[in-house]
Motif scaffolding. Sequence first.
Motif, mmCIF file in Angstrom:
data_model
loop_
_atom_site.group_PDB
_atom_site.id
_atom_site.type_symbol
_atom_site.label_atom_id
_atom_site.label_comp_id
_atom_site.label_asym_id
_atom_site.label_seq_id
_atom_site.Cartn_x
_atom_site.Cartn_y
_atom_site.Cartn_z
ATOM 1 N N VAL A 127 0.852 -1.179 0.000
ATOM 2 C CA VAL A 127 0.000 0.000 0.000
ATOM 3 C C VAL A 127 0.890 1.233 0.000
ATOM 4 O O VAL A 127 1.699 1.427 0.909
ATOM 5 N N GLN A 128 0.728 2.052 -1.006
ATOM 6 C CA GLN A 128 1.493 3.300 -1.056
ATOM 7 C C GLN A 128 0.690 4.418 -0.432
ATOM 8 O O GLN A 128 -0.499 4.579 -0.717
ATOM 9 N N LEU A 129 1.352 5.192 0.428
ATOM 10 C CA LEU A 129 0.718 6.297 1.124
ATOM 11 C C LEU A 129 1.475 7.582 0.809
ATOM 12 O O LEU A 129 2.703 7.602 0.889
ATOM 13 N N VAL A 130 0.752 8.627 0.500
ATOM 14 C CA VAL A 130 1.373 9.904 0.188
ATOM 15 C C VAL A 130 0.722 10.994 1.028
ATOM 16 O O VAL A 130 -0.469 11.275 0.874
ATOM 17 N N GLU A 131 1.518 11.610 1.906
ATOM 18 C CA GLU A 131 1.022 12.689 2.756
ATOM 19 C C GLU A 131 1.266 14.037 2.092
ATOM 20 O O GLU A 131 2.187 14.202 1.296
ATOM 21 N N SER A 132 0.448 14.994 2.495
ATOM 22 C CA SER A 132 0.633 16.380 2.065
ATOM 23 C C SER A 132 -0.049 17.289 3.076
ATOM 24 O O SER A 132 -0.778 16.811 3.953
ATOM 25 N N GLY A 133 0.214 18.581 2.945
ATOM 26 C CA GLY A 133 -0.478 19.547 3.784
ATOM 27 C C GLY A 133 0.354 20.147 4.897
ATOM 28 O O GLY A 133 -0.111 21.044 5.597
ATOM 29 N N GLY A 134 1.563 19.658 5.078
ATOM 30 C CA GLY A 134 2.406 20.229 6.114
ATOM 31 C C GLY A 134 2.863 21.629 5.745
ATOM 32 O O GLY A 134 2.653 22.103 4.616
ATOM 33 N N GLY A 135 3.493 22.293 6.697
ATOM 34 C CA GLY A 135 3.984 23.639 6.445
ATOM 35 C C GLY A 135 4.418 24.303 7.722
ATOM 36 O O GLY A 135 4.526 23.663 8.763
ATOM 37 N N SER A 136 4.667 25.603 7.624
ATOM 38 C CA SER A 136 5.086 26.399 8.766
ATOM 39 C C SER A 136 3.974 27.362 9.135
ATOM 40 O O SER A 136 3.480 28.100 8.269
ATOM 41 N N VAL A 137 3.598 27.352 10.398
ATOM 42 C CA VAL A 137 2.544 28.241 10.884
ATOM 43 C C VAL A 137 2.953 28.802 12.234
ATOM 44 O O VAL A 137 3.827 28.265 12.911
ATOM 45 N N GLN A 138 2.285 29.864 12.617
ATOM 46 C CA GLN A 138 2.493 30.419 13.953
ATOM 47 C C GLN A 138 1.592 29.703 14.950
ATOM 48 O O GLN A 138 0.568 29.111 14.571
ATOM 49 N N ALA A 139 1.978 29.764 16.195
ATOM 50 C CA ALA A 139 1.169 29.160 17.252
ATOM 51 C C ALA A 139 -0.257 29.700 17.191
ATOM 52 O O ALA A 139 -0.468 30.895 16.966
ATOM 53 N N GLY A 140 -1.197 28.796 17.354
ATOM 54 C CA GLY A 140 -2.604 29.154 17.247
ATOM 55 C C GLY A 140 -3.187 28.931 15.873
ATOM 56 O O GLY A 140 -4.410 28.998 15.694
ATOM 57 N N TYR A 159 2.002 -1.402 12.191
ATOM 58 C CA TYR A 159 1.586 -0.863 10.898
ATOM 59 C C TYR A 159 2.635 -1.227 9.853
ATOM 60 O O TYR A 159 3.818 -0.941 10.025
ATOM 61 N N ASN A 160 2.194 -1.836 8.788
ATOM 62 C CA ASN A 160 3.124 -2.303 7.765
ATOM 63 C C ASN A 160 3.446 -1.247 6.722
ATOM 64 O O ASN A 160 4.471 -1.363 6.035
ATOM 65 N N TYR A 161 2.586 -0.274 6.589
ATOM 66 C CA TYR A 161 2.746 0.689 5.501
ATOM 67 C C TYR A 161 2.850 2.106 6.058
ATOM 68 O O TYR A 161 2.088 2.500 6.946
ATOM 69 N N TRP A 162 3.795 2.861 5.482
ATOM 70 C CA TRP A 162 4.074 4.218 5.954
ATOM 71 C C TRP A 162 4.265 5.151 4.778
ATOM 72 O O TRP A 162 4.811 4.761 3.737
ATOM 73 N N GLY A 163 3.822 6.387 4.965
ATOM 74 C CA GLY A 163 4.117 7.419 3.999
ATOM 75 C C GLY A 163 5.502 7.996 4.230
ATOM 76 O O GLY A 163 6.198 7.616 5.181
ATOM 77 N N GLN A 164 5.866 8.951 3.395
ATOM 78 C CA GLN A 164 7.198 9.550 3.492
ATOM 79 C C GLN A 164 7.251 10.656 4.542
ATOM 80 O O GLN A 164 8.333 11.110 4.920
ATOM 81 N N GLY A 165 6.098 11.089 4.989
ATOM 82 C CA GLY A 165 6.043 12.122 6.018
ATOM 83 C C GLY A 165 5.856 13.508 5.438
ATOM 84 O O GLY A 165 6.237 13.796 4.302
ATOM 85 N N THR A 166 5.265 14.376 6.245
ATOM 86 C CA THR A 166 5.115 15.783 5.885
ATOM 87 C C THR A 166 5.467 16.616 7.112
ATOM 88 O O THR A 166 5.027 16.320 8.224
ATOM 89 N N GLN A 167 6.292 17.628 6.920
ATOM 90 C CA GLN A 167 6.829 18.400 8.038
ATOM 91 C C GLN A 167 5.842 19.468 8.490
ATOM 92 O O GLN A 167 5.308 20.225 7.667
ATOM 93 N N VAL A 168 5.656 19.538 9.784
ATOM 94 C CA VAL A 168 4.859 20.592 10.405
ATOM 95 C C VAL A 168 5.754 21.354 11.365
ATOM 96 O O VAL A 168 6.373 20.756 12.244
ATOM 97 N N THR A 169 5.842 22.660 11.175
ATOM 98 C CA THR A 169 6.669 23.511 12.027
ATOM 99 C C THR A 169 5.798 24.632 12.586
ATOM 100 O O THR A 169 5.163 25.365 11.820
ATOM 101 N N VAL A 170 5.762 24.729 13.905
ATOM 102 C CA VAL A 170 4.941 25.740 14.571
ATOM 103 C C VAL A 170 5.858 26.671 15.342
ATOM 104 O O VAL A 170 6.610 26.236 16.211
ATOM 105 N N SER A 171 5.795 27.943 15.017
ATOM 106 C CA SER A 171 6.647 28.928 15.683
ATOM 107 C C SER A 171 5.844 29.689 16.733
ATOM 108 O O SER A 171 4.641 29.913 16.587
ATOM 109 N N SER A 172 6.546 30.117 17.750
ATOM 110 C CA SER A 172 5.873 30.830 18.853
ATOM 111 C C SER A 172 5.810 32.327 18.594
ATOM 112 O O SER A 172 6.430 32.847 17.692
#
Length: 120
Positions: free
Chosen positions: A2-15, A107-120
């Motif tokens: 099973v191939q998994l593809v994540e998306s939607g990560g990014g950099s946001v401010q707290a809140g 879990y046998n199947y994993w996506g490549q990951g998507t980075q989430v960065t939250v700044s204060s």
Amino acid sequence: QVQLVESGGGSVQAGGSLRLSCVAATYTYCMAWFRQAPGKEREGVAIYTSFGSPYYTNSVKGRFTISRDNAKNTLYLQMNNLKPEDTAMYYCAADSYRCGSWLEQNYNYWGQGTQVTVSS
């Protein structure tokens, strides 16, 4: 396989908010979201039980929502009121048989990951 593809990560401010998506190449019933912060072990964030009930790790309860669109083979994670401690690589995980586990080895199947960065 099973191939998994994540998306939607990014950099946001707290809140702020982000919505992660995970598209599976084929329909898989047992799915979950994990995350791994720098220097820490990967941890479960939100899972679905075999009955389709969602569960969350304590630190995200009331802020994150897991959902799925079976017609699109897509798993979502809506993340609201993000905090700096939510900063991590977020992974989608799936398994053909085992649902509702907080253990990554189940879990046998994993996506490549998507980075989430939250700044204060």
